[in-house]
Structure formats: structure tokens, C-alpha cells
Motif scaffolding. Structure first.
Motif, PDB file in Angstrom:
ATOM      1  N   PHE A 341       0.797  -1.224   0.000  1.00  0.00           N
ATOM      2  CA  PHE A 341       0.000   0.000   0.000  1.00  0.00           C
ATOM      3  C   PHE A 341       0.832   1.278   0.000  1.00  0.00           C
ATOM      4  N   LEU A 342       1.950   1.295   0.740  1.00  0.00           N
ATOM      5  CA  LEU A 342       2.679   2.543   0.987  1.00  0.00           C
ATOM      6  C   LEU A 342       3.741   2.797  -0.076  1.00  0.00           C
ATOM      7  N   VAL A 343       3.326   2.746  -1.330  1.00  0.00           N
ATOM      8  CA  VAL A 343       4.193   3.001  -2.485  1.00  0.00           C
ATOM      9  C   VAL A 343       3.360   3.731  -3.529  1.00  0.00           C
ATOM     10  N   ASP A 344       4.027   4.304  -4.519  1.00  0.00           N
ATOM     11  CA  ASP A 344       3.320   4.972  -5.613  1.00  0.00           C
ATOM     12  C   ASP A 344       3.153   4.026  -6.789  1.00  0.00           C
ATOM     13  N   GLY A 345       1.948   4.039  -7.376  1.00  0.00           N
ATOM     14  CA  GLY A 345       1.727   3.302  -8.606  1.00  0.00           C
ATOM     15  C   GLY A 345       2.442   3.951  -9.774  1.00  0.00           C
ATOM     16  N   LEU A 346       2.788   3.133 -10.772  1.00  0.00           N
ATOM     17  CA  LEU A 346       3.495   3.613 -11.958  1.00  0.00           C
ATOM     18  C   LEU A 346       2.666   3.313 -13.206  1.00  0.00           C
ATOM     19  N   PRO A 347       2.664   4.199 -14.191  1.00  0.00           N
ATOM     20  CA  PRO A 347       2.078   3.862 -15.490  1.00  0.00           C
ATOM     21  C   PRO A 347       2.814   2.658 -16.087  1.00  0.00           C
ATOM     22  N   SER A 348       2.092   1.798 -16.779  1.00  0.00           N
ATOM     23  CA  SER A 348       2.732   0.602 -17.334  1.00  0.00           C
ATOM     24  C   SER A 348       2.289   0.382 -18.772  1.00  0.00           C
ATOM     25  N   SER A 349       3.170  -0.230 -19.548  1.00  0.00           N
ATOM     26  CA  SER A 349       2.862  -0.594 -20.927  1.00  0.00           C
ATOM     27  C   SER A 349       3.395  -2.001 -21.177  1.00  0.00           C
ATOM     28  N   PHE A 350       2.840  -2.655 -22.210  1.00  0.00           N
ATOM     29  CA  PHE A 350       3.118  -4.068 -22.447  1.00  0.00           C
ATOM     30  C   PHE A 350       3.527  -4.292 -23.900  1.00  0.00           C
ATOM     31  N   GLU A 351       4.284  -5.378 -24.113  1.00  0.00           N
ATOM     32  CA  GLU A 351       4.871  -5.652 -25.415  1.00  0.00           C
ATOM     33  C   GLU A 351       3.974  -6.478 -26.336  1.00  0.00           C
ATOM     34  N   ASN A 352       2.927  -7.124 -25.803  1.00  0.00           N
ATOM     35  CA  ASN A 352       2.293  -8.209 -26.555  1.00  0.00           C
ATOM     36  C   ASN A 352       0.769  -8.118 -26.642  1.00  0.00           C
ATOM     37  N   ILE A 353       0.194  -6.923 -26.601  1.00  0.00           N
ATOM     38  CA  ILE A 353      -1.263  -6.827 -26.682  1.00  0.00           C
ATOM     39  C   ILE A 353      -1.677  -6.048 -27.933  1.00  0.00           C
ATOM     40  N   SER A 354      -2.873  -6.381 -28.417  1.00  0.00           N
ATOM     41  CA  SER A 354      -3.359  -5.740 -29.637  1.00  0.00           C
ATOM     42  C   SER A 354      -4.879  -5.659 -29.614  1.00  0.00           C
ATOM     43  N   LEU A 355      -5.397  -4.731 -30.413  1.00  0.00           N
ATOM     44  CA  LEU A 355      -6.829  -4.597 -30.675  1.00  0.00           C
ATOM     45  C   LEU A 355      -7.105  -5.331 -31.976  1.00  0.00           C
ATOM     46  N   ASP A 356      -7.857  -6.446 -31.898  1.00  0.00           N
ATOM     47  CA  ASP A 356      -8.048  -7.325 -33.048  1.00  0.00           C
ATOM     48  C   ASP A 356      -9.431  -7.203 -33.676  1.00  0.00           C
ATOM     49  N   LEU A 357     -10.319  -6.413 -33.075  1.00  0.00           N
ATOM     50  CA  LEU A 357     -11.713  -6.362 -33.529  1.00  0.00           C
ATOM     51  C   LEU A 357     -11.897  -5.574 -34.817  1.00  0.00           C
ATOM     52  N   LEU A 358     -10.903  -4.843 -35.257  1.00  0.00           N
ATOM     53  CA  LEU A 358     -11.047  -3.988 -36.435  1.00  0.00           C
ATOM     54  C   LEU A 358     -10.476  -4.631 -37.690  1.00  0.00           C
TER      55      LEU A 358
END
Length: 376
Positions: A341-358
């Protein structure tokens, strides 16, 4: 192809519209300095300002492609030993490379609209405060806004006036660890990682995700979700997002028995109940002050223990509904320290995700709430 371009444009415009609200709504320290300003009627006081979370990170508002705006949210904490203090007005100056690029004046009515005691009322990560002021801002990326000077005028019941200022750094986080998404296959972020919902109130959860697995046709459940096993999340393999050392692992918290309800007596009477809230939980140290937290895994499914070394893609457990979990899901957050709990959250990004519905898959770095995606 025209349909794909139209969908991209729609999503990009939607992201810009949704993030375009500039003024505020009803954390320690991205602040560089706290200093009193002289005032002819100022009374000696220990009143001080700080932020929640302690470091303020901006994040781009784009969904499919980078948007022209970036947003941030924080609580300004006002501390005072007497507690007998009221906000009167505020002036907020935004700076880019030392140049002031915007000024916002907030009268007493506007400050009272965003006033609360949400941080002092928290259970496991609270901080003392007289009150706090919660603010949301969206700014053009091209301005490169890097500082916010917050000047607050306060008053006591005896009529004495105080003025305080806080110099707040506005940061863009540069992630050091390359991360793989912790669930494979189709998924959607249902809660979190959005500034207008409850996850952003938690200091460590500021950029967290509540992740739901999806079925072959992008559905969340089979048979109307009557049991935990009806959810496509239930029993999905949870994988290590990157190499790391297990700092903490818990495997003894029972799952909630029925979807849609939370029986807190299941875990609050256990040893160390605060750390039972995320259920069966693994915390990984990736180095460079980056830690992955994976929560609510199924009772008995965690396959690692403190001190183990894991590799990217190793299975650490199975998704479940243990702890404070109304529905089967995986909670994931990247933080800057090893406390839950006593820490700051960080923005995160990932190498392997995609939007496939289009049609043709579109690579997505940071999943946003409500967008069906796939981790490959």
C-alpha cells in the motif's frame, strides 16, 4: 481499409473528447518545496501542503494511437495541527521549461466542491490531513507542462489568514522493464487505470488494472455467470510479466463463494488481514524500483514462494476470486516499491497486446478500460 481508418479515427476522437475536461472534480512528494507566503494578518501555523500520490505522473489519453492530450490526477493534502482551517481560494500556475503557460484561479465554492477527507479515512495507507482537494487536469502534450505551482489561501475561524504554496513536479514515467501482459488470450480491463473511478484513489493502485478474461466470442461468462467457474477469467494462468525475484507470496486466502458478493469475514479474521485483501497475491521485484503485484488468485494455486526467481512467462498461479473480490478477475499494478500500500503506482505498458476487432491487429501498449484486447 476505409472502415479500419474510420474506426481508428472514432477511437482517437473519443479519447480526446473523454480526456478534454480541464477543470477539477470532487497523495508525498512530487513537491519540491513547501513555503509560507507573507500576509499582513498571517498567524503562526504549522499548516503544510503535500500531494497524494507522492509523485504525480502524466499519462497520454490515447486509446489506439497517442492523443494530443495527457492527463493527471492528485489530491492536495492540507495538514494542520488544529484542524480548524478552511480553504478560501487557490491560484494554480502551470509551467513548461520555466515559462508559465496557464493560470487557473479557483474560488472558495470551487474548492469546497472538490474537498474531502478521503486520505485520512483510508484504512491501510492513510495519511493525516485537515482535508484534501482532488483535482483532474488534461493538458496538451505539445506544451510539455512539467510543473504546477499551487498557491492556496486558508482562513481560521478567528479571521486570521494563511497562505501556502507547493511546487509540484509533473512527470512522464519512462518504464525500464519490458513487460508481457499477465494473462494470455482475450481480455478486457473492467476497472482501473482511469482517473475518474475509484482505483485512482489508492496510492499504490493509481495506475492499476482489474482484468477480466474473455471467451472465444469476447464474452465474459458462460451460463449467465451464476458460479465462479462460469467466468472465463476463472482458472486462467497468471504469468510473470518479466524476470524477477518473488518478494512476497500468499496462497491461503479462500475464494469468495458466489459471484456478485463479498464476505469480508472470510479474510479479515486471517493473519495479517490487510495483506489478505488482494487475496492470494504475488509481488515481483524486476529491479530498477519496479515491482509487479498480481492479486486475487485462486486458493491454493500460487506456485512460487518468497525468494524464488522467475522468468518472463512463468506461471505463478491461477486467476480467481480470493480476498476483496466481487467477481473473478486478476488485479495487476506496477509500483515503485515492495510494500503493498505505501508506495506509488506507476504507469505501465506491455509488449504483446493488440486490438483485433477492427480486422488487422493494431498494437496497443497501454490497455484502457472497456476496450476488448488480446495478449499474444
Amino acid at each position: 481499409m476505409k472502415g479500419e481508418i474510420a474506426c481508428r479515427l472514432f477511437l482517437r476522437q473519443s479519447a480526446t473528447f473523454a480526456s478534454g475536461i480541464v477543470l477539477c472534480h470532487p497523495s508525498e512528494n512530487s513537491a519540491q518545496a513547501v513555503s509560507p507566503l507573507p500576509h499582513p494578518r498571517q498567524q503562526q501555523s504549522n499548516a503544510s501542503l503535500s500531494t497524494w500520490p507522492h509523485r504525480i505522473y502524466k499519462e497520454n489519453d490515447g486509446i489506439v494511437e497517442p492523443a494530443p492530450t495527457e492527463s493527471f490526477v492528485f489530491n492536495l493534502l492540507v495538514r494542520d495541527q488544529t484542524g480548524n482551517i478552511e480553504p478560501q481560494s487557490a491560484e494554480l500556475e502551470f509551467y513548461s521549461s520555466g515559462e508559465r503557460v496557464n493560470t487557473i484561479a479557483l474560488p472558495k465554492k470551487a474548492l469546497n466542491a472538490v474537498r474531502g477527507t478521503s486520505i485520512a479515512d483510508r484504512e491501510f495507507d492513510k495519511e493525516e490531513e485537515a482535508f484534501d482537494l482532488r483535482h483532474y487536469f488534461s493538458v496538451p502534450v505539445s506544451l510539455n507542462v512539467s510543473r504546477l505551482m499551487y498557491r492556496l489561501t486558508l482562513a481560521r475561524s478567528d479571521g486570521s489568514v494563511l497562505e501556502r504554496e507547493l511546487d509540484i513536479l509533473l512527470l512522464r514515467y519512462e518504464q525500464k522493464t519490458k513487460l508481457t501482459f499477465p494473462l494470455r488470450g482475450k481480455f478486457v480491463v473492467v476497472l482501473g487505470h482511469d482517473f475518474n473511478e475509484g482505483r485512482s484513489l489508492g496510492r499504490s493502485q493509481h495506475f492499476a488494472y482489474d482484468i477480466f478474461g474473455m471467451g472465444p466470442h469476447w464474452e465474459l461468462t458462460r451460463d449467465n455467470g451464476v458460479t465462479n467457474a462460469d467466468f472465463y477469467t476463472w482458472g486462467r494462468e497468471v504469468i510473470a510479466p518479466a524476470d524477477g525475484t518473488v518478494m512476497y507470496a500468499r496462497n491461503d486466502v479462500p475464494d469468495q463463494p458466489r459471484p456478485g458478493t463479498i464476505d469480508r469475514s472470510i479474510y479479515m479474521n486471517m493473519p495479517n488481514p490487510g495483506y489478505a485483501i488482494p487475496g492470494n497475491h504475488v509481488l515481483l521485484n524486476h529491479g530498477n524500483s519496479e515491482y509487479s503485484s498480481l492479486g486475487h488468485m485462486r486458493y491454493g494455486s500460487v506456485q512460487v514462494k518468497a525468494g524464488d526467481r522467475v522468468k518472463r512467462g512463468d506461471v505463478v498461479g491461477l486467476a480467481g476470486s480470493a480476498g476483496d473480490s466481487q467477481l473473478p478477475h486478476l488485479h495487476y499494478q506496477l509500483t515503485d516499491g515492495e510494500h503493498l500500500f505505501l508506495v506509488d503506482g506507476l504507469p505501465s505498458s506491455f509488449e504483446n497486446i493488440s486490438l483485433d476487432l477492427l480486422g488487422k491487429p493494431i498494437k496497443i501498449a497501454t490497455p484502457k478500460r472497456g476496450v476488448p484486447l488480446e495478449a499474444h
